[in-house]
Design a protein around this motif. Structure first.
Motif, short mmCIF file in Angstrom:
data_model
loop_
_atom_site.label_atom_id
_atom_site.label_comp_id
_atom_site.label_asym_id
_atom_site.label_seq_id
_atom_site.Cartn_x
_atom_site.Cartn_y
_atom_site.Cartn_z
N VAL A 191 2.16 -7.75 -10.82
CA VAL A 191 1.13 -7.40 -9.84
C VAL A 191 -0.23 -7.75 -10.42
O VAL A 191 -0.39 -7.90 -11.63
CB VAL A 191 1.18 -5.90 -9.46
CG1 VAL A 191 2.52 -5.52 -8.85
CG2 VAL A 191 0.86 -5.01 -10.65
N ASP A 203 -5.65 -5.50 -7.93
CA ASP A 203 -5.20 -5.24 -6.56
C ASP A 203 -5.92 -4.00 -6.05
O ASP A 203 -5.96 -2.96 -6.72
CB ASP A 203 -3.69 -5.02 -6.55
CG ASP A 203 -3.11 -4.94 -5.15
OD1 ASP A 203 -3.62 -4.14 -4.33
OD2 ASP A 203 -2.13 -5.66 -4.88
N ALA A 206 -5.04 -1.83 -4.10
CA ALA A 206 -4.14 -0.68 -3.94
C ALA A 206 -4.30 0.31 -5.08
O ALA A 206 -4.05 1.52 -4.90
CB ALA A 206 -2.69 -1.15 -3.86
N LYS A 214 1.36 5.11 -1.40
CA LYS A 214 2.82 5.24 -1.46
C LYS A 214 3.19 6.70 -1.72
O LYS A 214 2.90 7.25 -2.78
CB LYS A 214 3.36 4.35 -2.59
CG LYS A 214 4.82 4.55 -2.91
CD LYS A 214 5.71 4.07 -1.80
CE LYS A 214 7.17 4.28 -2.18
NZ LYS A 214 8.00 4.57 -1.07
N SER A 250 0.51 1.27 -4.64
CA SER A 250 1.63 0.37 -4.36
C SER A 250 1.09 -1.05 -4.22
O SER A 250 0.94 -1.57 -3.12
CB SER A 250 2.35 0.81 -3.08
OG SER A 250 3.50 0.03 -2.87
N ARG A 283 0.68 -5.10 -4.24
CA ARG A 283 1.52 -6.17 -3.70
C ARG A 283 2.16 -6.95 -4.85
O ARG A 283 1.47 -7.39 -5.77
CB ARG A 283 0.66 -7.11 -2.86
CG ARG A 283 1.46 -8.20 -2.25
CD ARG A 283 0.62 -9.09 -1.42
NE ARG A 283 1.49 -10.17 -0.97
CZ ARG A 283 1.11 -11.14 -0.21
NH1 ARG A 283 -0.13 -11.20 0.20
NH2 ARG A 283 1.95 -12.07 0.15
#
Length: 173
Positions: A111, A115, A117, A123, A158, A160
Motif C-alpha cells: 500500500v 494513502d 485512508a 474499516k 483501509s 487501497r
C-alpha cells in the motif's frame, strides 16, 4: 473456469453471536458446504475472506495483555488470516471428496504509506457498541469510531492495495 468467492468477516462471525471458534467453525462449515459443488475438476476456486470482527477481537485481547505487548494491526490481521484460512481449509476438505486438494495461503499487500485512508479510518473492526460505549472507548483508547447500522464500531484505515506480494508462489500452486 476460475471462480473467486469472497466471504465477509461478518458472515464468518455473525453479529450478536458469541465470539467463539465454535460459532466461526459452524459458519465456515455452512459456507464450505455451499462452495463445495463449485470445486469440480473444470474449475479453479479461490476463496478470500474478510476478518473485521476477528481482528478487532484479537486487538482487544492484545491490548489487555502485558504493558508494551500490544501487537500492530498488520500482525493481528495475519494471525486472523491464518486462523480463518485454517478453518476454511478444514471445512472445505470435509465437504469435498478425499482426493481433492485444498491449500490456504497468507497474503501480503503493498500500500502507499501516503494513502489518504490512513488519515480517515473507515474499516469497521471488532465487536459492536452502543454510542456511549463507543465514545468512551474512543476517548480512553484513542480509537476512531463510526456508526455501523444501528450500532457503533471501532474503525481502522483501509488503504487501497497497490500490489499483492508473492504472486509467483501463488501461480505455482
Amino acid at each position: 473456469m476460475r471462480i473467486v468467492a469472497a466471504l465477509g468477516g461478518n458472515a464468518l462471525l455473525k453479529r450478536g453471536e458469541p465470539l467463539t471458534v465454535a460459532n466461526q467453525r459452524a459458519n465456515v462449515r455452512r459456507a464450505a458446504v455451499a462452495l463445495a459443488p463449485l470445486c469440480s475438476d473444470s474449475n479453479e476456486v479461490f476463496i478470500t475472506h474478510g476478518n473485521g470482527p476477528q481482528v478487532g477481537l484479537l486487538a482487544l485481547q492484545s491490548a489487555a495483555g502485558p504493558e508494551g505487548g500490544e501487537q500492530p494491526l498488520d500482525v493481528l490481521s495475519a494471525e486472523t488470516e491464518g486462523m480463518l484460512g485454517y478453518l476454511i481449509e478444514q471445512e472445505l476438505r470435509n465437504a469435498l471428496p478425499s482426493e481433492k486438494e485444498v491449500a490456504s495461503v497468507l497474503s501480503q499487500l503493498v500500500v502507499d504509506p501516503k494513502d489518504p485512508a490512513f488519515g480517515k479510518p473507515t474499516k469497521p473492526i471488532g465487536p459492536v457498541y452502543t454510542q456511549d460505549e463507543a465514545q468512551r472507548l474512543a476517548s480512553e483508547r484513542g480509537w476512531s469510531i463510526a456508526k455501523d447500522g444501528a450500532v457503533w464500531r471501532r474503525t481502522v484505515p483501509s488503504p487501497r492495495p497497490l500490489a499483492i506480494l508473492g504472486l509467483g508462489v501463488l501461480s505455482l500452486l
